[in-house]
Design a protein around this motif. Sequence first.
Motif, PDB file in Angstrom:
ATOM      1  N   GLY A  85       0.806  -1.218   0.000  1.00  0.00           N
ATOM      2  CA  GLY A  85       0.000   0.000   0.000  1.00  0.00           C
ATOM      3  C   GLY A  85       0.835   1.261   0.000  1.00  0.00           C
ATOM      4  O   GLY A  85       2.059   1.230  -0.110  1.00  0.00           O
ATOM      5  N   THR A  86       0.152   2.404   0.125  1.00  0.00           N
ATOM      6  CA  THR A  86       0.847   3.696   0.076  1.00  0.00           C
ATOM      7  C   THR A  86       1.806   3.884   1.241  1.00  0.00           C
ATOM      8  O   THR A  86       2.748   4.670   1.161  1.00  0.00           O
ATOM      9  N   SER A  87       1.552   3.199   2.352  1.00  0.00           N
ATOM     10  CA  SER A  87       2.520   3.140   3.450  1.00  0.00           C
ATOM     11  C   SER A  87       3.122   1.738   3.414  1.00  0.00           C
ATOM     12  O   SER A  87       2.569   0.789   3.987  1.00  0.00           O
ATOM     13  N   PRO A  88       4.246   1.567   2.708  1.00  0.00           N
ATOM     14  CA  PRO A  88       4.762   0.220   2.425  1.00  0.00           C
ATOM     15  C   PRO A  88       5.025  -0.611   3.678  1.00  0.00           C
ATOM     16  O   PRO A  88       5.536  -0.111   4.676  1.00  0.00           O
ATOM     17  N   LYS A  89       4.660  -1.871   3.573  1.00  0.00           N
ATOM     18  CA  LYS A  89       4.897  -2.827   4.645  1.00  0.00           C
ATOM     19  C   LYS A  89       5.896  -3.897   4.215  1.00  0.00           C
ATOM     20  O   LYS A  89       6.266  -4.761   5.007  1.00  0.00           O
ATOM     21  N   GLN A  90       6.291  -3.858   2.943  1.00  0.00           N
ATOM     22  CA  GLN A  90       7.235  -4.832   2.415  1.00  0.00           C
ATOM     23  C   GLN A  90       8.408  -4.105   1.764  1.00  0.00           C
ATOM     24  O   GLN A  90       8.337  -2.919   1.431  1.00  0.00           O
ATOM     25  N   SER A  91       9.478  -4.846   1.569  1.00  0.00           N
ATOM     26  CA  SER A  91      10.666  -4.316   0.909  1.00  0.00           C
ATOM     27  C   SER A  91      10.382  -4.025  -0.560  1.00  0.00           C
ATOM     28  O   SER A  91       9.325  -4.357  -1.102  1.00  0.00           O
ATOM     29  N   TYR A  92      11.339  -3.390  -1.189  1.00  0.00           N
ATOM     30  CA  TYR A  92      11.328  -3.260  -2.643  1.00  0.00           C
ATOM     31  C   TYR A  92      11.285  -4.655  -3.265  1.00  0.00           C
ATOM     32  O   TYR A  92      11.687  -5.647  -2.642  1.00  0.00           O
TER      33      TYR A  92
END
Length: 254
Positions: A85-92
């Motif tokens: 999502g817009t607030s990333p919870k995963q790495s690139y």
Amino acid sequence: MKNCLWKTTLLTLSLTLAACDTSEPEPEPQQPPAEAPRCEASPVRCAEQGIDALNLLTTVSTGELREEGTTPGEFHTYVDARAGGTSPKQSYTYARFTPQGLGRVEVDDQAALASTDWDIAFRRYNIRVNSGVSGPSCIAVAQTPEGTTFDSVKAVDSTWEFRTENYFTDSCEVISGEASLGSPETLLGGFWTYQACLAMTGDVFVVRLADGRHVKLEVTHYYDPAPQQTCNQTGEVPQPSGAAQIRVRWAFLP
């Protein structure tokens, strides 16, 4: 006398058989070609600041990578860069350019700072390469002149300037682009421009890999194809847009 005749007969027979033997010698087994040397790893400058500035995480991305194109000699790669999502919870989503397409590299953001296995990384509208302040490898990028089309790039131009990632000042302060939405100014950041949506610029980049090969590359979509076309034409994007589902057109250069 008989013994001499017997020896003569054997010699004649041996010479006759040798003359009739037309079989070719067994070929030597071919050895696989040696892999081209890659650059040695080098320390990443401003690594601690990079963890904060790019929100580098320790959860490996589950984003999908797949090839969608059928053009001979070209790849059209889909990259799920949503990262939760817009607030990333995963790495690139980390990847490497291969003759079979863009291959996933299973590594998290912070481990990637010490890995030369990856070439390029995607998350939301940020794309980084593995060099300089971004990673320990030596991937370099040149942006072709404005108006250059993907099809027109046939070889590397000696006048192009190849640079490694350097989105920090000497004192490790982040360098943000004018239209970067506050994110660091990466070498591939020019693939989009922002008004009320991310429109594609059509800029073509050439990436020099760690083994010396070159790839030409154009990011064609940030949204799903239909919403992206609307954004490019009108500056607005309909919902749902399929944001951060990137499409990349690329090919190896001679």
